[in-house]
Write a protein that holds these residues in place. Structure first.
Motif, mmCIF file in Angstrom:
data_model
loop_
_atom_site.group_PDB
_atom_site.id
_atom_site.type_symbol
_atom_site.label_atom_id
_atom_site.label_comp_id
_atom_site.label_asym_id
_atom_site.label_seq_id
_atom_site.Cartn_x
_atom_site.Cartn_y
_atom_site.Cartn_z
ATOM 1 N N CYS A 1 0.845 -1.190 0.000
ATOM 2 C CA CYS A 1 0.000 0.000 0.000
ATOM 3 C C CYS A 1 0.887 1.249 0.000
ATOM 4 O O CYS A 1 1.835 1.343 0.792
ATOM 5 N N SER A 2 0.577 2.206 -0.873
ATOM 6 C CA SER A 2 1.378 3.429 -0.917
ATOM 7 C C SER A 2 0.578 4.567 -1.535
ATOM 8 O O SER A 2 -0.195 4.368 -2.475
ATOM 9 N N ALA A 3 0.807 5.777 -0.970
ATOM 10 C CA ALA A 3 0.201 6.983 -1.548
ATOM 11 C C ALA A 3 1.165 7.699 -2.464
ATOM 12 O O ALA A 3 0.829 8.720 -3.057
ATOM 13 N N HIS A 4 2.384 7.188 -2.571
ATOM 14 C CA HIS A 4 3.429 7.832 -3.364
ATOM 15 C C HIS A 4 4.013 6.836 -4.362
ATOM 16 O O HIS A 4 3.861 5.621 -4.223
ATOM 17 N N SER A 5 4.695 7.381 -5.321
ATOM 18 C CA SER A 5 5.371 6.514 -6.290
ATOM 19 C C SER A 5 6.790 6.241 -5.788
ATOM 20 O O SER A 5 7.785 6.667 -6.384
ATOM 21 N N ASP A 6 6.866 5.535 -4.648
ATOM 22 C CA ASP A 6 8.186 5.251 -4.062
ATOM 23 C C ASP A 6 9.012 4.338 -4.962
ATOM 24 O O ASP A 6 10.232 4.482 -5.086
ATOM 25 N N TYR A 7 8.343 3.362 -5.548
ATOM 26 C CA TYR A 7 9.018 2.416 -6.435
ATOM 27 C C TYR A 7 8.203 2.290 -7.708
ATOM 28 O O TYR A 7 6.973 2.215 -7.666
ATOM 29 N N SER A 8 8.904 2.213 -8.826
ATOM 30 C CA SER A 8 8.231 1.859 -10.073
ATOM 31 C C SER A 8 8.023 0.348 -10.081
ATOM 32 O O SER A 8 8.619 -0.390 -9.295
ATOM 33 N N TRP A 9 7.168 -0.112 -10.999
ATOM 34 C CA TRP A 9 6.943 -1.566 -11.083
ATOM 35 C C TRP A 9 8.221 -2.306 -11.447
ATOM 36 O O TRP A 9 8.472 -3.416 -10.949
ATOM 37 N N ASP A 10 9.047 -1.707 -12.292
ATOM 38 C CA ASP A 10 10.311 -2.352 -12.655
ATOM 39 C C ASP A 10 11.215 -2.509 -11.439
ATOM 40 O O ASP A 10 11.873 -3.537 -11.248
ATOM 41 N N GLU A 11 11.247 -1.456 -10.584
ATOM 42 C CA GLU A 11 12.079 -1.547 -9.381
ATOM 43 C C GLU A 11 11.549 -2.612 -8.430
ATOM 44 O O GLU A 11 12.323 -3.375 -7.835
ATOM 45 N N LEU A 12 10.220 -2.660 -8.271
ATOM 46 C CA LEU A 12 9.648 -3.704 -7.430
ATOM 47 C C LEU A 12 9.942 -5.101 -7.973
ATOM 48 O O LEU A 12 10.230 -6.027 -7.208
ATOM 49 N N SER A 13 9.891 -5.248 -9.288
ATOM 50 C CA SER A 13 10.164 -6.548 -9.899
ATOM 51 C C SER A 13 11.607 -6.968 -9.655
ATOM 52 O O SER A 13 11.896 -8.142 -9.410
ATOM 53 N N ARG A 14 12.524 -5.964 -9.730
ATOM 54 C CA ARG A 14 13.930 -6.299 -9.485
ATOM 55 C C ARG A 14 14.151 -6.702 -8.031
ATOM 56 O O ARG A 14 14.940 -7.600 -7.744
ATOM 57 N N LYS A 15 13.466 -6.042 -7.089
ATOM 58 C CA LYS A 15 13.676 -6.325 -5.674
ATOM 59 C C LYS A 15 12.906 -7.561 -5.197
ATOM 60 O O LYS A 15 13.419 -8.363 -4.417
ATOM 61 N N LEU A 16 11.675 -7.717 -5.657
ATOM 62 C CA LEU A 16 10.821 -8.790 -5.163
ATOM 63 C C LEU A 16 10.617 -9.914 -6.162
ATOM 64 O O LEU A 16 10.081 -10.970 -5.805
ATOM 65 N N GLY A 17 11.027 -9.678 -7.407
ATOM 66 C CA GLY A 17 10.765 -10.667 -8.436
ATOM 67 C C GLY A 17 9.343 -10.538 -8.952
ATOM 68 O O GLY A 17 8.492 -9.896 -8.328
#
Length: 443
Positions: free
Chosen positions: A117-133
């Motif tokens: 859950c987030s109100a900000h664009s802390d991570y892009s989807w690409d960044e999340l994919s790199r960190k979490l797969g």
């Protein structure tokens, strides 16, 4: 696999804002007029059928930071009451953020469904994919979130979590069934092997009785003749002639007794085939000693060819391998009877798979195809009656296989036979005494 009516599904909310905790409690806890209004809205959106929430309750736990959330997940797993879903805020200063907390929670519970859950664009989807797969266990929810969206996520993800757990249970059941079937097959195979051993023992006993009975019969016959002859010795001249006859009869008896002795020796060796190997062996050295021992069997006209390569030592028994090589060489000389240009080739080489191969090849009479598969059976022999016990090759096979190797034969009638003995090289995990012997020998 849906849960029974009234079953609680555990949900964890990880957010550093306690007000958010209250929001989730209002949305997911089943009490109050607000919940009834949400149920009515769900009915309008998704049809007149009672929503799934009518039969499901959620048990909510809350954490104010990522570290606390990870600890709650760990404790839940240890208690056997894991969480199905975790709603995790991305920003939770100053500790670990939601992404790092998710990684740690997945290490504790691999099936946990996570909603970031987030109100900000802390991570892009690409960044999340790199960190979490790219994971099917992860969803993104933007703040401010819609109450119906949260409830539907909770229901759907809990259902998915239940299905995952049911599939894991099914896999465990299948694996257990496979293990039980495998164990049953192994036991059946062990019984079959035992039955085959008993059958081989029966054949061996029958062969042994036959082999012992023949020489024993003429030993007894000749000895009885000696006894009767000695009882009827006439005058001096006739006594000398009778003495010569009795001497010949005694020689035959001795020959028969010696044959019984050889049979007994072979049977004793056959019974001791389970003795473990004792030493690191230089195969070339053993072969040279064996050639010296077989010198009397190697006729002058026989051409002996040595093709010995440099090979590593093998972990085994020098005495046992010497017995194998001697038996194969002597058998080769018997196969060369009547050949105009008799030849035996002895080869030692290292194969590509690391095994050491010893070859004993002759250009003798060869072995018929129907006999090849039986050569290593106890008491099976292609030699004339009275010239072999049929235990030699069986003993060789037992010695070699006990050393972790194998023995095979190729033959063409009228052209010759090749025996191949495959031996594993000495392991670095050889016993300490063997390692000391290798150091003393400088290898």
């Amino acid at each position: 696999m849906s849960p029974p009516t009234g079953e609680c599904r555990r949900i964890l909310v990880v957010d550093d804002n306690s007000a958010i905790h209250q929001d989730f409690r209002k949305i997911l806890a089943r009490s109050g007029q607000g919940v009834e209004e949400l149920d009515a809205m769900e009915s309008m959106l998704f049809g007149d059928a009672p929503p799934r929430s009518s039969s499901t309750r959620f048990e909510l736990d809350f954490a104010l930071g990522g570290e606390e959330g990870v600890r709650l997940v760990r404790d839940a797993v240890r208690e056997g009451r894991p969480y199905a879903v975790a709603f995790v805020d991305i920003r939770m200063p100053p500790g670990m953020d939601g992404v790092e907390a998710t990684l740690h929670m997945w290490r504790e519970e691999a099936d946990l469904q996570v909603v970031l859950c987030s109100a900000h664009s802390d991570y892009s989807w690409d960044e999340l994919s790199r960190k979490l797969g790219t994971s099917e266990r992860l969803l993104i929810l933007r703040k401010p979130f819609d109450s119906i969206e949260v409830r539907q996520m909770a229901h759907s993800l809990c259902e998915k979590w239940e299905l995952l757990r049911a599939s894991h249970q099914r896999m465990e059941d299948l694996e257990r069934m496979v293990e039980e079937r495998t164990r049953a097959l192994a036991e059946a195979n062990a019984r079959l092997v035992h039955a085959q051993k008993l059958e081989a023992l029966g054949r061996m006993s029958a062969g042994l009785a036959h082999e012992v009975n023949n020489p024993l019969s003429y030993i007894l016959s000749n000895l009885r003749h000696v006894v009767k002859g000695l009882e009827k010795l006439p005058c001096a001249e006739e006594g000398l002639r009778a003495r010569d006859e009795l001497r010949d009869a005694c020689r035959d008896a001795v020959t028969g007794a010696e044959r019984i002795e050889r049979i007994v020796q072979d049977v004793r060796i056959f019974a001791r085939m389970d003795e473990p190997p004792k030493e690191v062996v230089d195969v070339r050295h053993v072969m040279e000693l064996t050639i010296s021992m077989a010198a009397r069997a190697l006729r002058p006209e026989l051409r002996l060819v040595r093709e010995f390569q440099e090979v590593p030592r093998v972990w085994g028994s020098e005495h046992g391998l010497g017995q194998v090589f001697l038996n194969l060489i002597v058998n080769a000389t018997h196969a060369l009877a009547g050949r105009e240009e008799p030849m035996i080739r002895l080869g030692i080489q290292r194969r590509e798979d690391g095994m050491v191969e010893v070859q004993v090849q002759d250009n003798g009479s060869g072995i018929r195809a129907e006999h090849l598969s039986r050569l290593f059976e106890p008491f099976f022999t292609t030699k004339p009656v009275g010239t072999g016990t049929g235990l030699g090759l069986s003993i060789c096979h037992g010695i070699v296989t006990r050393l972790g190797g194998d023995i095979a034969v190729e033959s063409t009638p009228g052209q010759g036979t090749t025996f191949r003995v495959l031996l594993p090289t000495a392991s670095e995990q050889a016993p300490e005494s063997a390692m000391l012997e290798r150091r003393r020998s400088g290898s």
